[in-house]
Write an enzyme that holds these catalytic residues in place. Structure first.
Site, PDB file in Angstrom:
ATOM      1  N   TYR A 290       0.836  -1.209   0.000  1.00  0.00           N
ATOM      2  CA  TYR A 290       0.000   0.000   0.000  1.00  0.00           C
ATOM      3  C   TYR A 290       0.869   1.257   0.000  1.00  0.00           C
ATOM      4  O   TYR A 290       1.742   1.418   0.855  1.00  0.00           O
ATOM      5  CB  TYR A 290      -0.926   0.030   1.209  1.00  0.00           C
TER       6      TYR A 290
ATOM      7  N   PHE B 113     -13.500  -3.014   0.654  1.00  0.00           N
ATOM      8  CA  PHE B 113     -14.407  -2.208  -0.180  1.00  0.00           C
ATOM      9  C   PHE B 113     -15.865  -2.431   0.232  1.00  0.00           C
ATOM     10  O   PHE B 113     -16.730  -2.677  -0.617  1.00  0.00           O
ATOM     11  CB  PHE B 113     -14.234  -2.514  -1.667  1.00  0.00           C
ATOM     12  N   PRO B 114     -16.178  -2.354   1.524  1.00  0.00           N
ATOM     13  CA  PRO B 114     -17.537  -2.656   1.969  1.00  0.00           C
ATOM     14  C   PRO B 114     -18.566  -1.617   1.573  1.00  0.00           C
ATOM     15  O   PRO B 114     -19.767  -1.872   1.683  1.00  0.00           O
ATOM     16  CB  PRO B 114     -17.393  -2.704   3.493  1.00  0.00           C
ATOM     17  N   LEU B 115     -18.109  -0.458   1.078  1.00  0.00           N
ATOM     18  CA  LEU B 115     -19.045   0.604   0.684  1.00  0.00           C
ATOM     19  C   LEU B 115     -18.994   0.890  -0.806  1.00  0.00           C
ATOM     20  O   LEU B 115     -19.630   1.824  -1.278  1.00  0.00           O
ATOM     21  CB  LEU B 115     -18.747   1.889   1.474  1.00  0.00           C
TER      22      LEU B 115
ATOM     23  N   THR C 111     -25.734   2.482  -4.821  1.00  0.00           N
ATOM     24  CA  THR C 111     -26.590   2.403  -3.639  1.00  0.00           C
ATOM     25  C   THR C 111     -28.029   2.128  -4.046  1.00  0.00           C
ATOM     26  O   THR C 111     -28.643   2.940  -4.745  1.00  0.00           O
ATOM     27  CB  THR C 111     -26.534   3.715  -2.833  1.00  0.00           C
ATOM     28  N   PRO C 112     -28.595   0.985  -3.657  1.00  0.00           N
ATOM     29  CA  PRO C 112     -29.999   0.711  -3.984  1.00  0.00           C
ATOM     30  C   PRO C 112     -30.922   1.774  -3.377  1.00  0.00           C
ATOM     31  O   PRO C 112     -30.628   2.340  -2.313  1.00  0.00           O
ATOM     32  CB  PRO C 112     -30.234  -0.664  -3.335  1.00  0.00           C
TER      33      PRO C 112
END
Length: 257
Positions: free
Chosen positions: A49, A187-189, A193-194
């Site tokens: 990283y 990358f949980p977000l 976005t529904p």
């Protein structure tokens, strides 16, 4: 819903911090310290990283080393880097960069197409026995690869891409839940976005991101998302998702059935 879990040998809140954009600067050192002060107790990084700056910045921010924060790092990302000699060198570099004698959690970042998985993990087990790392994880893996890994070493955590809108690793989530292995979605977000997320967020007085995290926390008791941010305000907002309890109907709606 439990707001904490045991990662390796430490109890931590079920929201961590991803640091793949962290640079070596006074500003980012201060950010890590402020995030820890806000309640972050799991920080995820990797040997590669920002060219190693992420690890060095975390090491500087947390010095002197403390067991209060579980830092997980990773090595063996590129083809050929799963060779034992390369992994051993990367572990030693991470120890220096983080300024620690032992790394709390070390992942094989990718299964190397050029090296048998068992050889890569054997090198990490050698490091564990030498005290250089305390717990071993694996990343971007299938159920079959998790089972192969467990025949070589104890696996403390699995880190795959998973979110409300990215669910190709559903089987891996369920497997890890059954086997009491911590599942760390990166990358949980990320993703669209529904529409239902906004409606549910409004009902809870929350942000859409908080609802997406709350869904993950409800999805499985072993889930530990690591949303990345360079903002202390966002880190606090993410932690506040621990206080959101979705109803059965809301969870079902977001799951899509």
């Amino acid at each position: 819903m439990s707001t904490t879990l045991v990662l390796g040998d430490r109890e931590v809140p079920r929201i961590g911090l991803g640091t793949n954009r962290l640079s070596q600067s006074d500003e980012h050192v201060a950010f890590i310290r402020e995030a820890v002060a806000a309640g972050i107790r799991h920080i995820d990084t990797a040997h590669l990283y920002t060219g190693g700056d992420s690890e060095r910045t975390i090491g500087a921010a947390l010095a002197p080393a403390s067991d209060d924060v579980v830092v997980g790092t990773k090595g063996g990302y590129r083809p050929g880097e799963g060779r034992p000699d390369v992994l051993l060198a990367q572990v030693d570099q991470s120890l220096r960069s983080l300024g620690v004698d032992s790394i709390a959690l070390y992942y094989l970042h990718r299964v190397d197409p050029e090296t048998p998985l068992e050889e890569s993990l054997g090198a990490l087990e050698e490091c564990r026995q030498a005290g250089k790392i305390r717990h071993i994880g694996i990343s971007d893996v299938s159920v079959d690869q998790i089972e192969r890994s467990r025949r070589v070493v104890d696996i403390a955590a699995v880190q795959n891409h998973y979110s409300l809108t990215e669910r190709r690793y559903d089987d891996e989530v369920d497997y890890c839940a059954r086997e009491s292995i911590v599942f760390v979605p990166y990358f949980p977000l990320r993703g669209d976005t529904p529409a239902a997320v906004g409606e549910i967020a409004e009902r809870h007085g929350a942000t859409s991101s908080q609802i997406a995290l709350a869904w993950l926390l409800r999805r499985a008791p072993n889930m530990l998302p690591i949303p990345g941010t360079l903002s202390v305000a966002h880190a606090r907002e993410n932690l506040d998702a621990l206080n959101i309890e979705l109803t059965d109907e809301e969870f079902k709606t977001l799951r899509g059935g």
